[in-house]
Motif scaffolding. Sequence first.
Motif, PDB file in Angstrom:
ATOM      1  N   ASP A 420      -4.154 -10.873  12.817  1.00 25.84           N
ATOM      2  CA  ASP A 420      -4.072 -12.326  12.615  1.00 25.84           C
ATOM      3  C   ASP A 420      -2.631 -12.815  12.507  1.00 25.84           C
ATOM      4  O   ASP A 420      -2.368 -13.927  12.034  1.00 25.84           O
ATOM      5  CB  ASP A 420      -4.841 -12.773  11.363  1.00 25.84           C
ATOM      6  N   GLY A 421      -1.699 -12.009  12.952  1.00 26.59           N
ATOM      7  CA  GLY A 421      -0.301 -12.431  12.967  1.00 26.59           C
ATOM      8  C   GLY A 421      -0.046 -13.539  13.965  1.00 26.59           C
ATOM      9  O   GLY A 421       0.903 -14.318  13.819  1.00 26.59           O
ATOM     10  N   ASP A 422      -0.904 -13.639  14.995  1.00 25.75           N
ATOM     11  CA  ASP A 422      -0.734 -14.710  15.977  1.00 25.75           C
ATOM     12  C   ASP A 422      -0.945 -16.080  15.347  1.00 25.75           C
ATOM     13  O   ASP A 422      -0.315 -17.063  15.747  1.00 25.75           O
ATOM     14  CB  ASP A 422      -1.690 -14.509  17.155  1.00 25.75           C
ATOM     15  N   ALA A 423      -1.814 -16.162  14.339  1.00 25.64           N
ATOM     16  CA  ALA A 423      -2.036 -17.433  13.653  1.00 25.64           C
ATOM     17  C   ALA A 423      -0.769 -17.885  12.935  1.00 25.64           C
ATOM     18  O   ALA A 423      -0.439 -19.072  12.905  1.00 25.64           O
ATOM     19  CB  ALA A 423      -3.192 -17.314  12.666  1.00 25.64           C
ATOM     20  N   LEU A 424      -0.044 -16.922  12.368  1.00 26.02           N
ATOM     21  CA  LEU A 424       1.211 -17.239  11.695  1.00 26.02           C
ATOM     22  C   LEU A 424       2.245 -17.735  12.692  1.00 26.02           C
ATOM     23  O   LEU A 424       2.949 -18.726  12.435  1.00 26.02           O
ATOM     24  CB  LEU A 424       1.727 -15.995  10.959  1.00 26.02           C
ATOM     25  N   LEU A 425       2.341 -17.073  13.830  1.00 31.74           N
ATOM     26  CA  LEU A 425       3.286 -17.517  14.859  1.00 31.74           C
ATOM     27  C   LEU A 425       2.904 -18.895  15.392  1.00 31.74           C
ATOM     28  O   LEU A 425       3.757 -19.767  15.573  1.00 31.74           O
ATOM     29  CB  LEU A 425       3.326 -16.508  16.014  1.00 31.74           C
ATOM     30  N   ASP A 426       1.607 -19.087  15.640  1.00 30.14           N
ATOM     31  CA  ASP A 426       1.148 -20.365  16.187  1.00 30.14           C
ATOM     32  C   ASP A 426       1.351 -21.516  15.211  1.00 30.14           C
ATOM     33  O   ASP A 426       1.446 -22.678  15.616  1.00 30.14           O
ATOM     34  CB  ASP A 426      -0.329 -20.272  16.580  1.00 30.14           C
ATOM     35  N   SER A 427       1.425 -21.211  13.911  1.00 30.47           N
ATOM     36  CA  SER A 427       1.643 -22.270  12.926  1.00 30.47           C
ATOM     37  C   SER A 427       3.026 -22.891  13.058  1.00 30.47           C
ATOM     38  O   SER A 427       3.282 -23.973  12.525  1.00 30.47           O
ATOM     39  CB  SER A 427       1.463 -21.701  11.513  1.00 30.47           C
ATOM     40  N   ALA A 433      11.359 -27.416  17.322  1.00 25.23           N
ATOM     41  CA  ALA A 433      12.161 -26.344  16.729  1.00 25.23           C
ATOM     42  C   ALA A 433      11.285 -25.132  16.405  1.00 25.23           C
ATOM     43  O   ALA A 433      11.667 -23.982  16.651  1.00 25.23           O
ATOM     44  CB  ALA A 433      12.864 -26.846  15.470  1.00 25.23           C
ATOM     45  N   GLY A 434      10.096 -25.376  15.873  1.00 25.39           N
ATOM     46  CA  GLY A 434       9.183 -24.293  15.558  1.00 25.39           C
ATOM     47  C   GLY A 434       8.656 -23.611  16.799  1.00 25.39           C
ATOM     48  O   GLY A 434       8.486 -22.390  16.835  1.00 25.39           O
ATOM     49  N   GLY A 435       8.405 -24.406  17.839  1.00 25.49           N
ATOM     50  CA  GLY A 435       7.916 -23.840  19.092  1.00 25.49           C
ATOM     51  C   GLY A 435       8.934 -22.918  19.728  1.00 25.49           C
ATOM     52  O   GLY A 435       8.585 -21.892  20.327  1.00 25.49           O
ATOM     53  N   PHE A 436      10.217 -23.250  19.589  1.00 27.62           N
ATOM     54  CA  PHE A 436      11.279 -22.383  20.105  1.00 27.62           C
ATOM     55  C   PHE A 436      11.449 -21.159  19.221  1.00 27.62           C
ATOM     56  O   PHE A 436      11.642 -20.039  19.710  1.00 27.62           O
ATOM     57  CB  PHE A 436      12.590 -23.161  20.202  1.00 27.62           C
ATOM     58  N   LEU A 437      11.352 -21.360  17.898  1.00 26.74           N
ATOM     59  CA  LEU A 437      11.461 -20.243  16.963  1.00 26.74           C
ATOM     60  C   LEU A 437      10.360 -19.223  17.208  1.00 26.74           C
ATOM     61  O   LEU A 437      10.587 -18.011  17.096  1.00 26.74           O
ATOM     62  CB  LEU A 437      11.386 -20.766  15.527  1.00 26.74           C
ATOM     63  N   ARG A 438       9.164 -19.714  17.558  1.00 26.21           N
ATOM     64  CA  ARG A 438       8.065 -18.802  17.890  1.00 26.21           C
ATOM     65  C   ARG A 438       8.483 -17.860  19.008  1.00 26.21           C
ATOM     66  O   ARG A 438       8.250 -16.644  18.944  1.00 26.21           O
ATOM     67  CB  ARG A 438       6.841 -19.607  18.311  1.00 26.21           C
ATOM     68  N   GLY A 439       9.081 -18.423  20.057  1.00 31.98           N
ATOM     69  CA  GLY A 439       9.521 -17.606  21.171  1.00 31.98           C
ATOM     70  C   GLY A 439      10.623 -16.637  20.794  1.00 31.98           C
ATOM     71  O   GLY A 439      10.640 -15.488  21.251  1.00 31.98           O
ATOM     72  N   LEU A 440      11.549 -17.076  19.948  1.00 32.38           N
ATOM     73  CA  LEU A 440      12.638 -16.206  19.519  1.00 32.38           C
ATOM     74  C   LEU A 440      12.116 -15.015  18.729  1.00 32.38           C
ATOM     75  O   LEU A 440      12.569 -13.875  18.928  1.00 32.38           O
ATOM     76  CB  LEU A 440      13.635 -16.997  18.670  1.00 32.38           C
ATOM     77  N   ILE A 441      11.171 -15.262  17.832  1.00 33.15           N
ATOM     78  CA  ILE A 441      10.606 -14.172  17.026  1.00 33.15           C
ATOM     79  C   ILE A 441       9.874 -13.178  17.921  1.00 33.15           C
ATOM     80  O   ILE A 441      10.060 -11.955  17.814  1.00 33.15           O
ATOM     81  CB  ILE A 441       9.661 -14.729  15.947  1.00 33.15           C
ATOM     82  N   PHE A 442       9.055 -13.699  18.815  1.00 34.93           N
ATOM     83  CA  PHE A 442       8.295 -12.837  19.724  1.00 34.93           C
ATOM     84  C   PHE A 442       9.248 -12.004  20.579  1.00 34.93           C
ATOM     85  O   PHE A 442       9.091 -10.779  20.708  1.00 34.93           O
ATOM     86  CB  PHE A 442       7.389 -13.698  20.607  1.00 34.93           C
TER      87      PHE A 442
END
Length: 462
Positions: A420-427, A433-442
């Motif tokens: 369920d880590g994808d739910a955390l990323l999708d949040s 800014a969050g949408g870009f941070l999601r990509g950076l973390i991934f």
Amino acid sequence: MKKREQALDALRGLAILLMVLSSSVSFGVLPAWMYHAQVPPPYHVFKPDLPGITWVDLVFPFFLFTMGAAIPLAMQKKITEQPVLKTAGQIVQRYLLLVVFALFTFYARAWVMDAEPGWQAQLLSVGCFLLLFLMYAHFSKLQRKALAIGIKIAGFVLAGLFLYTYPFKNGFNLANSDIIIIVLANMALFGTFIWWLTRNRPLLRIGILPLVMAILLTAKDTGSWNSELFNWSPLPWMYKFYYLKYLFIVLPGTFAGEWLLARAKSDDQKILKSKGIVLVALLCLLIMLCNVVCLYNRWLVPNLLISAALSLLLLQLLKNSTEGADKVLYRNFAQTGVYLLMLGLFFEAFEGGIKKDISTFSYYFVTTGLAFLTLLSFVIFEKAGRFTGFITYLGNNGKNPMVAYTAGNLLLIPLLKITDGDALLDSLSGLPAGGFLRGLIFTGIVSLITLYCTRAKLFWKT
């Protein structure tokens, strides 16, 4: 052991990491220049008539360019030390291994296996990622060669059983595969054979490109032999003439590889004598940034004038910046990059403006020119001892591109789904800014996986 070209590895690493980043940022919430120019937000519907490029559109041609540049570096020893038939067989073998890779990695994705994949399908996807180590890892440390071959055979047999027996949601069809890898396979095959046959005839290598261009431009003339050749394929799922359009990126890249090889062989290795050479590297990156911004915003005339002015300044600075083998290499890269860039800008109005999809001749020339200049900047930074940590980091990712390409789809996404880590990323996706941070973390996690494999010498090779 021959020293690798770290700058070339770094450019490949940059391309593969940006490829992962561009596919992992949140869709719909970021500015349009954060996606392919022809699939703008918020709905990402393909608009083939929309001209322009973004940074995302540089990723694939930069990777193709590094493939072309690597051909002379990888082949120069083989063509002098082993029989012709063995060398030809290795080229064909690489092609076939990449085709298998394209098929297997496509069907190994959990969402391709099942319409609503559960934890079993996710775990199977992880298993497929691990199976790829048996299939493509380099087992050079094993003393018994027969054991290494046996491991690979076992890996491919298991992969075949998976493809043959698994009840995929849409069934198994050879026509469905990873198109990016299929294109790379064709470029590896045709690009390597063309370079091999023309390694002593560079003008002939260049002369092949107008012939390919002629077929591409006349393919719509139904009933002509041009159209027949363009549409003919013994195995459409493996080869289409349409893929050969990327030779306009790969074949120029082979010249970059030859020039790098010539510098490596030269005894004239002098230390940089001018701090101004770093300014040359920065100018190369500035030219790239200018073209991406201006072509995206359709500031065509200002871009042409600014690119011309910066290019003239670049060439002038190179005249007295260094000596010896480096000077020859830098001059060749700069002159070729500037020429191809300007050629692409002169072609810009053709085919409705520069586009990645459906790709235009302007796109091939502009992106190849920018690839030359970007590689030049990396070569200079490496030689000058600037940004060495960053260059090394990119290079270590670029040494293992097959791992980096698949780790996200076959390992990280399944593990995120199971935990369920994808739910955390999708949040994070609610705001840009969050949408870009999601990509950076991934992308960062994929990079760490790749770096681990590189440092453990777990290289996937074809």
